[in-house]
Design a protein around this motif. Structure first.
Motif, PDB file in Angstrom:
ATOM      1  N   HIS A   1       0.836  -1.207   0.000  1.00 25.10           N
ATOM      2  CA  HIS A   1       0.000   0.000   0.000  1.00 25.10           C
ATOM      3  C   HIS A   1       0.875   1.263   0.000  1.00 25.10           C
ATOM      4  N   PHE A   2       0.398   2.302  -0.672  1.00 29.00           N
ATOM      5  CA  PHE A   2       1.107   3.583  -0.705  1.00 29.00           C
ATOM      6  C   PHE A   2       0.141   4.679  -0.273  1.00 29.00           C
ATOM      7  N   THR A   3       0.471   5.438   0.768  1.00 32.57           N
ATOM      8  CA  THR A   3      -0.252   6.679   1.065  1.00 32.57           C
ATOM      9  C   THR A   3       0.595   7.798   0.481  1.00 32.57           C
ATOM     10  N   TRP A   4       0.085   8.385  -0.606  1.00 32.17           N
ATOM     11  CA  TRP A   4       0.829   9.418  -1.334  1.00 32.17           C
ATOM     12  C   TRP A   4       0.469  10.812  -0.849  1.00 32.17           C
ATOM     13  N   LYS A   5       1.411  11.729  -0.998  1.00 22.95           N
ATOM     14  CA  LYS A   5       1.076  13.148  -0.845  1.00 22.95           C
ATOM     15  C   LYS A   5       0.094  13.495  -1.972  1.00 22.95           C
ATOM     16  N   PRO A   6      -0.744  14.527  -1.797  1.00 23.41           N
ATOM     17  CA  PRO A   6      -1.748  14.809  -2.834  1.00 23.41           C
ATOM     18  C   PRO A   6      -1.129  15.460  -4.072  1.00 23.41           C
ATOM     19  N   GLU A   7      -0.254  14.708  -4.729  1.00 23.92           N
ATOM     20  CA  GLU A   7       0.493  15.226  -5.891  1.00 23.92           C
ATOM     21  C   GLU A   7       0.139  14.363  -7.101  1.00 23.92           C
ATOM     22  N   TRP A   8      -1.035  14.653  -7.679  1.00 24.67           N
ATOM     23  CA  TRP A   8      -1.588  13.809  -8.741  1.00 24.67           C
ATOM     24  C   TRP A   8      -0.602  13.574  -9.880  1.00 24.67           C
ATOM     25  N   ASP A   9       0.035  14.656 -10.358  1.00 29.76           N
ATOM     26  CA  ASP A   9       0.876  14.518 -11.551  1.00 29.76           C
ATOM     27  C   ASP A   9       2.022  13.539 -11.289  1.00 29.76           C
ATOM     28  N   ALA A  10       2.686  13.737 -10.160  1.00 29.72           N
ATOM     29  CA  ALA A  10       3.824  12.868  -9.852  1.00 29.72           C
ATOM     30  C   ALA A  10       3.345  11.424  -9.636  1.00 29.72           C
ATOM     31  N   VAL A  11       2.229  11.289  -8.930  1.00 32.00           N
ATOM     32  CA  VAL A  11       1.755   9.930  -8.605  1.00 32.00           C
ATOM     33  C   VAL A  11       1.347   9.196  -9.885  1.00 32.00           C
ATOM     34  N   THR A  12       0.633   9.882 -10.769  1.00 29.85           N
ATOM     35  CA  THR A  12       0.177   9.172 -11.971  1.00 29.85           C
ATOM     36  C   THR A  12       1.334   8.862 -12.933  1.00 29.85           C
ATOM     37  N   LEU A  13       2.437   9.584 -12.800  1.00 30.05           N
ATOM     38  CA  LEU A  13       3.619   9.213 -13.593  1.00 30.05           C
ATOM     39  C   LEU A  13       4.329   7.993 -13.002  1.00 30.05           C
ATOM     40  N   LEU A  14       4.282   7.891 -11.667  1.00 26.43           N
ATOM     41  CA  LEU A  14       4.986   6.799 -10.984  1.00 26.43           C
ATOM     42  C   LEU A  14       4.258   5.452 -11.069  1.00 26.43           C
ATOM     43  N   LEU A  15       2.919   5.519 -11.057  1.00 25.37           N
ATOM     44  CA  LEU A  15       2.160   4.265 -10.953  1.00 25.37           C
ATOM     45  C   LEU A  15       2.476   3.267 -12.083  1.00 25.37           C
ATOM     46  N   PRO A  16       2.562   3.713 -13.343  1.00 27.51           N
ATOM     47  CA  PRO A  16       2.880   2.726 -14.385  1.00 27.51           C
ATOM     48  C   PRO A  16       4.247   2.067 -14.165  1.00 27.51           C
ATOM     49  N   GLN A  17       5.179   2.812 -13.564  1.00 31.82           N
ATOM     50  CA  GLN A  17       6.506   2.215 -13.304  1.00 31.82           C
ATOM     51  C   GLN A  17       6.398   1.137 -12.228  1.00 31.82           C
ATOM     52  N   ILE A  18       5.611   1.438 -11.188  1.00 37.29           N
ATOM     53  CA  ILE A  18       5.432   0.429 -10.119  1.00 37.29           C
ATOM     54  C   ILE A  18       4.683  -0.781 -10.692  1.00 37.29           C
ATOM     55  N   GLU A  19       3.674  -0.501 -11.506  1.00 37.56           N
ATOM     56  CA  GLU A  19       2.893  -1.600 -12.090  1.00 37.56           C
ATOM     57  C   GLU A  19       3.768  -2.476 -12.995  1.00 37.56           C
ATOM     58  N   ALA A  20       4.697  -1.848 -13.713  1.00 36.87           N
ATOM     59  CA  ALA A  20       5.597  -2.635 -14.584  1.00 36.87           C
ATOM     60  C   ALA A  20       6.501  -3.526 -13.724  1.00 36.87           C
ATOM     61  N   LYS A  21       6.992  -2.990 -12.617  1.00 39.31           N
ATOM     62  CA  LYS A  21       7.857  -3.786 -11.721  1.00 39.31           C
ATOM     63  C   LYS A  21       7.070  -4.963 -11.126  1.00 39.31           C
ATOM     64  N   LEU A  22       5.773  -4.731 -10.853  1.00 38.61           N
ATOM     65  CA  LEU A  22       4.982  -5.792 -10.204  1.00 38.61           C
ATOM     66  C   LEU A  22       4.345  -6.758 -11.205  1.00 38.61           C
ATOM     67  N   LYS A  23       4.430  -6.428 -12.486  1.00 43.07           N
ATOM     68  CA  LYS A  23       3.744  -7.241 -13.506  1.00 43.07           C
ATOM     69  C   LYS A  23       4.054  -8.746 -13.398  1.00 43.07           C
ATOM     70  N   PRO A  24       5.325  -9.142 -13.160  1.00 40.49           N
ATOM     71  CA  PRO A  24       5.599 -10.584 -13.069  1.00 40.49           C
ATOM     72  C   PRO A  24       4.801 -11.269 -11.953  1.00 40.49           C
ATOM     73  N   PHE A  25       4.261 -10.485 -11.015  1.00 39.13           N
ATOM     74  CA  PHE A  25       3.542 -11.079  -9.869  1.00 39.13           C
ATOM     75  C   PHE A  25       2.019 -10.982 -10.037  1.00 39.13           C
ATOM     76  N   SER A  26       1.551 -10.651 -11.250  1.00 41.16           N
ATOM     77  CA  SER A  26       0.109 -10.543 -11.530  1.00 41.16           C
ATOM     78  C   SER A  26      -0.616  -9.721 -10.460  1.00 41.16           C
ATOM     79  N   PRO A  27      -0.270  -8.445 -10.333  1.00 39.49           N
ATOM     80  CA  PRO A  27      -0.854  -7.649  -9.241  1.00 39.49           C
ATOM     81  C   PRO A  27      -2.341  -7.413  -9.432  1.00 39.49           C
TER      82      PRO A  27
END
Ligand SMILES: Cc1cc2nc3c(=O)[nH]c(=O)nc-3n(C[C@H](O)[C@H](O)[C@H](O)COP(=O)(O)OP(=O)(O)OC[C@H]3O[C@@H](n4cnc5c(N)ncnc54)[C@H](O)[C@@H]3O)c2cc1C
Length: 447
Positions: A372-398
């Protein structure tokens, strides 16, 4: 028709309309943002029925609608461009001490239900990190606490009563309806408005809570399961720096030896001697008591007290579920992005959840680690980061938490839920015209 007849006719019509509105529940003014103020709803029309009959009328009176609980979701899952039906007028409850169940209005908050149950000598098996959320909204999204032997909150459900698109009341029971029940419990609000939920209860119990500081991630490689199995419920908190969890929260049941003095050292982590908040800089007074003080189950299972704002108050949340068998590798995969993540993060929490059979539960037939991630309310930064985290987790079928922010879409999510096509078929039976389908459902679920 003369003017007098016309006026008489229109007065009669508006009286009928007013009566209809009344029976469908009053239109109420409810904040148009989610609890965190980080998502804005696209309708101003909110009906608040006070009885099941009023819910039936409300559903019949609209062509498109979504249920709204306590507004604690972070994405568009509760959103509508037409209308929302607030469940907060549905808060009755009835305990059946013989069947060991409670049947509760879906708008009741867990914190209020917990106090009423405890007064009658009963308890729930688990709670989320906060008691402020409605029962209906929580089970609809697979809301969970922690514990490898504890299912999410929806696994306590034994029966559902809901008003489907036909404006009629339907019921599903665990002991009668098999697949249909398993399919509808984590229903994402798409089968209709859940009016009552029957939950399993047990005799009341007491708990303690202890916190350790600075658990080296190296300990997780061989001891992750033992660490998450310590006590009744265990959470690790980190900002991803220094290869460690800065806090380990362990909740123990007194009836399972949970008041014994805790060891000063836990896999190299040190017992805290002061109360702590999981987010640095936040006031620990907001958190439930720690330091091994015995208290009631509902004053230890959540991290945050009912009378305070939980967490930080203005934030974005994200969470991915991976199979527990890959927990350590998944943590390392996310950790490789630490320097991008930390500047935008309040805190990450790692929790475990037992596998279950609810079709759209994030722990469906998978013992899980929830990252789980509790993010600061920084939409632009968070939405740029999420695809990177999702790519890292892809092998684990998140599997992303249904109520939190992610950038995965229906085509990607489809493959990680073996029962998704059955879910889609069953949803259509209760809602053939798509009255409860909103953009979130189209984009993230139905495709
Ligand atoms: C500070 C904070 C801490 C949190 N901690 C946790 C946690 O520990 N674990 C966790 O898993 N989640 C956690 N969450 C997320 C939260 O549990 C979910 O967002 C949950 O869905 C909130 O319930 P709600 O009543 O606010 O639902 P809402 O946001 O109002 O609605 C969520 C969804 O449920 C549907 N819904 C609501 N009521 C009904 C009903 N009666 N019938 C049919 N559908 C309905 C809505 O249509 C919508 O699709 C946290 C959120 C916050 C803000």
């Amino acid at each position: 028709m003369n003017k007098r007849q016309f006026l008489k006719g229109s007065l009669a019509l508006s009286a009928v309309a007013a009566l209809h509105r009344q029976r469908a529940g009053a239109e109420v003014t409810v904040p148009r943002d989610n609890w965190a103020g980080t998502f804005h709803y696209h309708t101003d029309r909110v009906l608040q029925p006070r009885s099941v009959d009023e819910v039936c009328q409300a559903v019949k009176s609209v062509s498109s609608v979504r249920a709204l609980g306590t507004r604690h979701s972070f994405n568009g899952i509760a959103d509508s461009t037409s209308a929302q039906i607030s469940t907060l007028g549905l808060t009755d409850f009835q305990i059946d001490p013989v069947a060991k169940t409670v049947t509760v209005g879906s708008g009741m908050k867990y914190g209020d239900l917990a106090k009423a149950l405890d007064k009658a000598g009963f308890a729930l098996a688990n709670m989320a990190s906060l008691p402020h959320i409605s029962v209906g909204g929580s089970i609809a999204t697979g809301t969970h606490g922690s514990g490898l032997r504890n299912g999410n909150l929806a696994t306590s459900v034994r029966g559902l009563e809901f008003v489907a698109a036909d404006g009629k009341v339907h019921t599903l029971r665990s002991d009668r309806d098999g697949d249909a029940f398993q399919g509808a419990v984590v229903g994402l609000g798409s089968f209709g408005i859940v009016t009552h939920v029957t939950l399993a209860i047990e005799p009341t119990y007491n708990m303690t809570q202890i916190v350790y500081r600075d658990l080296d991630f190296a300990q997780l490689e061989h001891n992750f399961e033992a660490i998450m199995n310590t006590g009744y419920s265990t959470s690790l908190f980190t900002n991803w720096q220094h290869h460690q969890a800065w806090q380990v929260w362990i909740k123990r049941r007194v009836d399972q030896d949970g008041s014994a003095p805790p060891p000063a050292n836990f896999y190299g982590a040190t017992l805290a001697t002061q109360k702590l908040h999981p987010v640095l800089g936040q006031d620990p007074a907001k958190t439930t008591e720690q330091l091994n003080m015995v208290g009631k189950w509902y004053e230890r299972l959540p991290h945050f007290k009912m009378e305070f704002t939980p967490s930080t108050g203005r934030e974005i949340q994200t969470e991915y579920f991976v199979p527990f068998e890959s927990a350590y590798q998944a943590v390392l995969a996310v950790e490789s992005l630490r320097d991008q993540i930390t500047p935008h993060l309040f805190v990450t929490e790692l929790r475990s959840i037992a596998a279950d059979d609810l079709w759209l539960s994030m722990a469906y037939q998978r013992r899980s680690l929830a990252i789980h991630f509790t993010w600061k309310p920084e939409w632009d930064a968070v939405t740029l980061l999420l695809p990177q985290i999702e790519a890292k987790l892809k092998p684990f079928s998140p599997r992303p938490h249904w109520a939190k922010v992610n950038t995965l879409r229906a085509a990607q999510i489809d493959g990680v839920y073996p029962k998704m096509s059955e879910f889609k078929q069953m949803r259509k039976q209760y809602d053939p015209q798509g009255k409860f389908v909103n953009s979130y459902m189209r984009e993230e679920v139905l495709g």
